[in-house]
Design a protein around this motif. Sequence first.
Motif, PDB file in Angstrom:
ATOM      1  N   TRP A  88       7.262 110.963  23.672  1.00 40.52           N
ATOM      2  CA  TRP A  88       6.109 111.201  24.535  1.00 40.52           C
ATOM      3  C   TRP A  88       4.975 111.737  23.677  1.00 40.52           C
ATOM      4  O   TRP A  88       5.007 112.898  23.271  1.00 40.52           O
ATOM      5  CB  TRP A  88       6.447 112.266  25.592  1.00 40.52           C
ATOM      6  CG  TRP A  88       7.426 111.851  26.627  1.00 40.52           C
ATOM      7  CD1 TRP A  88       8.750 112.153  26.656  1.00 40.52           C
ATOM      8  CD2 TRP A  88       7.164 111.084  27.809  1.00 40.52           C
ATOM      9  NE1 TRP A  88       9.333 111.624  27.780  1.00 40.52           N
ATOM     10  CE2 TRP A  88       8.371 110.955  28.510  1.00 40.52           C
ATOM     11  CE3 TRP A  88       6.015 110.500  28.339  1.00 40.52           C
ATOM     12  CZ2 TRP A  88       8.479 110.264  29.710  1.00 40.52           C
ATOM     13  CZ3 TRP A  88       6.136 109.812  29.532  1.00 40.52           C
ATOM     14  CH2 TRP A  88       7.347 109.689  30.204  1.00 40.52           C
ATOM     15  N   HIS A 151      -0.012 110.522  27.887  1.00 36.86           N
ATOM     16  CA  HIS A 151       0.057 110.808  29.324  1.00 36.86           C
ATOM     17  C   HIS A 151       0.219 112.293  29.614  1.00 36.86           C
ATOM     18  O   HIS A 151       0.040 112.734  30.727  1.00 36.86           O
ATOM     19  CB  HIS A 151       1.223 110.043  29.972  1.00 36.86           C
ATOM     20  CG  HIS A 151       1.062 108.566  29.891  1.00 36.86           C
ATOM     21  ND1 HIS A 151       0.300 107.845  30.777  1.00 36.86           N
ATOM     22  CD2 HIS A 151       1.529 107.662  28.987  1.00 36.86           C
ATOM     23  CE1 HIS A 151       0.319 106.570  30.446  1.00 36.86           C
ATOM     24  NE2 HIS A 151       1.058 106.421  29.355  1.00 36.86           N
ATOM     25  N   ILE A 152       0.634 113.056  28.587  1.00 35.86           N
ATOM     26  CA  ILE A 152       0.928 114.482  28.783  1.00 35.86           C
ATOM     27  C   ILE A 152      -0.059 115.340  27.994  1.00 35.86           C
ATOM     28  O   ILE A 152      -0.240 115.150  26.787  1.00 35.86           O
ATOM     29  CB  ILE A 152       2.378 114.813  28.346  1.00 35.86           C
ATOM     30  CG1 ILE A 152       3.390 114.046  29.223  1.00 35.86           C
ATOM     31  CG2 ILE A 152       2.634 116.317  28.422  1.00 35.86           C
ATOM     32  CD1 ILE A 152       4.847 114.284  28.860  1.00 35.86           C
ATOM     33  N   THR A 175      -1.860 112.264  33.011  1.00 33.05           N
ATOM     34  CA  THR A 175      -1.337 112.367  34.380  1.00 33.05           C
ATOM     35  C   THR A 175      -0.355 113.527  34.557  1.00 33.05           C
ATOM     36  O   THR A 175       0.058 113.832  35.668  1.00 33.05           O
ATOM     37  CB  THR A 175      -0.639 111.054  34.793  1.00 33.05           C
ATOM     38  OG1 THR A 175       0.240 110.646  33.746  1.00 33.05           O
ATOM     39  CG2 THR A 175      -1.668 109.953  35.053  1.00 33.05           C
ATOM     40  N   SER A 176       0.044 114.174  33.450  1.00 31.66           N
ATOM     41  CA  SER A 176       0.926 115.342  33.523  1.00 31.66           C
ATOM     42  C   SER A 176       0.358 116.440  32.631  1.00 31.66           C
ATOM     43  O   SER A 176       0.045 116.188  31.462  1.00 31.66           O
ATOM     44  CB  SER A 176       2.339 115.002  33.038  1.00 31.66           C
ATOM     45  OG  SER A 176       2.994 114.129  33.937  1.00 31.66           O
TER      46      SER A 176
ATOM     47  N   SER B 206       8.399 115.497  31.985  1.00 31.08           N
ATOM     48  CA  SER B 206       8.732 114.135  31.557  1.00 31.08           C
ATOM     49  C   SER B 206       9.696 113.465  32.520  1.00 31.08           C
ATOM     50  O   SER B 206       9.692 112.248  32.676  1.00 31.08           O
ATOM     51  CB  SER B 206       9.272 114.109  30.121  1.00 31.08           C
ATOM     52  OG  SER B 206      10.520 114.753  30.032  1.00 31.08           O
ATOM     53  N   TYR B 208       9.498 113.638  35.755  1.00 28.64           N
ATOM     54  CA  TYR B 208       8.656 113.030  36.786  1.00 28.64           C
ATOM     55  C   TYR B 208       7.773 111.919  36.224  1.00 28.64           C
ATOM     56  O   TYR B 208       7.557 110.893  36.851  1.00 28.64           O
ATOM     57  CB  TYR B 208       7.807 114.107  37.480  1.00 28.64           C
ATOM     58  CG  TYR B 208       8.648 115.035  38.317  1.00 28.64           C
ATOM     59  CD1 TYR B 208       9.245 114.584  39.495  1.00 28.64           C
ATOM     60  CD2 TYR B 208       8.889 116.343  37.936  1.00 28.64           C
ATOM     61  CE1 TYR B 208      10.035 115.423  40.267  1.00 28.64           C
ATOM     62  CE2 TYR B 208       9.683 117.193  38.699  1.00 28.64           C
ATOM     63  CZ  TYR B 208      10.256 116.733  39.861  1.00 28.64           C
ATOM     64  OH  TYR B 208      11.051 117.554  40.617  1.00 28.64           O
ATOM     65  N   GLN B 209       7.281 112.154  35.006  1.00 21.93           N
ATOM     66  CA  GLN B 209       6.422 111.145  34.384  1.00 21.93           C
ATOM     67  C   GLN B 209       7.194 109.842  34.147  1.00 21.93           C
ATOM     68  O   GLN B 209       6.677 108.750  34.358  1.00 21.93           O
ATOM     69  CB  GLN B 209       5.883 111.697  33.056  1.00 21.93           C
ATOM     70  CG  GLN B 209       4.898 110.794  32.342  1.00 21.93           C
ATOM     71  CD  GLN B 209       3.547 110.711  33.035  1.00 21.93           C
ATOM     72  OE1 GLN B 209       3.063 111.692  33.568  1.00 21.93           O
ATOM     73  NE2 GLN B 209       2.963 109.529  33.060  1.00 21.93           N
ATOM     74  N   ARG B 212       7.391 108.062  37.374  1.00 28.70           N
ATOM     75  CA  ARG B 212       6.078 107.520  37.725  1.00 28.70           C
ATOM     76  C   ARG B 212       5.847 106.214  36.966  1.00 28.70           C
ATOM     77  O   ARG B 212       5.427 105.211  37.531  1.00 28.70           O
ATOM     78  CB  ARG B 212       5.002 108.528  37.332  1.00 28.70           C
ATOM     79  CG  ARG B 212       3.584 108.051  37.606  1.00 28.70           C
ATOM     80  CD  ARG B 212       2.625 108.721  36.648  1.00 28.70           C
ATOM     81  NE  ARG B 212       2.629 110.164  36.788  1.00 28.70           N
ATOM     82  CZ  ARG B 212       1.872 110.844  37.645  1.00 28.70           C
ATOM     83  NH1 ARG B 212       1.081 110.205  38.443  1.00 28.70           N
ATOM     84  NH2 ARG B 212       1.927 112.152  37.675  1.00 28.70           N
ATOM     85  N   GLN B 213       6.159 106.257  35.653  1.00 27.48           N
ATOM     86  CA  GLN B 213       5.895 105.069  34.846  1.00 27.48           C
ATOM     87  C   GLN B 213       6.844 103.926  35.208  1.00 27.48           C
ATOM     88  O   GLN B 213       6.514 102.782  35.036  1.00 27.48           O
ATOM     89  CB  GLN B 213       5.962 105.397  33.354  1.00 27.48           C
ATOM     90  CG  GLN B 213       4.806 106.334  32.993  1.00 27.48           C
ATOM     91  CD  GLN B 213       4.670 106.665  31.512  1.00 27.48           C
ATOM     92  OE1 GLN B 213       4.043 107.637  31.167  1.00 27.48           O
ATOM     93  NE2 GLN B 213       5.251 105.863  30.637  1.00 27.48           N
TER      94      GLN B 213
END
Lengths: 221, 221
Positions: A88, A151-152, A175-176, B206, B208-209, B212-213
């Motif tokens: 990530w 995204h994080i 988004t996070s 991560s 939840y991410q 989501r992805q």
Amino acid sequence: MVGSPSGQSIPEATVSRLPLYLRSLQELMDEELSTVSSERLAEMAGVNAAKVRKDLSYFGSYGTRGVGYDVEYLLLHIRRELGLTHDWPCVIAGMGNLGQALANYGGFSDRGFVIAALVDANPDKVGTTVEGVPISHVDDLDDLVSRLDIHIGVIATPAHAAQDVADRMVAAGVTSILNFAPTVITVPDGILVRKVDLAVELQILSFYQERRQAGASLTGA
Amino acid sequence: MVGSPSGQSIPEATVSRLPLYLRSLQELMDEELSTVSSERLAEMAGVNAAKVRKDLSYFGSYGTRGVGYDVEYLLLHIRRELGLTHDWPCVIAGMGNLGQALANYGGFSDRGFVIAALVDANPDKVGTTVEGVPISHVDDLDDLVSRLDIHIGVIATPAHAAQDVADRMVAAGVTSILNFAPTVITVPDGILVRKVDLAVELQILSFYQERRQAGASLTGA
């Protein structure tokens, strides 16, 4: 609640314990143990055994009566559930002591959280590097987030700057958000935020310490 | 489990949620709200309302049906339970970026955790100050702990130095340790240790991410 692969929904409380199981299982792997009882895993993770069994049941039953859980199998499964089987890329905003400590923290990259970008508003810091990653200006967030597929976002700014940075992160496509700043930030629906309060654990310690000093009996630790 | 003033034992899970209630109540106080429903408090603290009512019942029943809980009264009561009605002098060991960030962290002194002493093994750092507190040599731990009546130690050293520092803290008289070093430390019976893993919250994000992805429906946040 979110859907599990088996279609069952997984309570948030269970999700929040998965990192504890993961850490315990990694310690068992380091000790080259191949199986673990729910009691031992519970003790290591600091929860009760019935809860361990219940939590792990959401991911299908991997325990064998009298033998326990297969450490490697469970470890891989929880890593997959947590989305830790791939990297990530993350951005950290705020390169004060906390931001630098987070950029240096081995525990992130170990778990696949690669520090892809660092930003700060102070032009004196821009262009210097931390652990080989250059510090960019916060105005470049947009470009960094899209170019590096981030995204994080991690906020390590002072409290007064946190909301502005959060707004910029969201506008850029993050988004996070993990917020270390000692303030509450608001974000649009659909953006995940978790807040880290470094004093929470100290308050739990003081609860027990208070009772110890008062001479009360103490069995929890 | 530890005894409550009313003689009931308080589960560790309840203790671990008290700081969340405390933070929420402080936000309500800042907004000058005098009462709060268990539903609202639950939402703010990120737990369910039934759990809030159950947790608070350990401290006697302060809720009034149709009115809710008295914010100020509950705040004072939880502060007292957490031992936050007086100051706790603390020592931080390890004055790298993380130790300096912790020494600067406003969230500690706000809650009564006064940084009374700082220690490091590096002679170049000894004698400099952080937030007005001088950095002492780790060899002076014994003297500092007894002179300043310190019971709580915070470890912010690299992993390889953590056990030695923990041993020195315990020998000096520290009875509660908060460990930020990314390693497990062992201590004698009767010493409380809590470990902070800065990556835990990232792993929850991560989880939840990842979903989501993957396009799964997401209602938790």
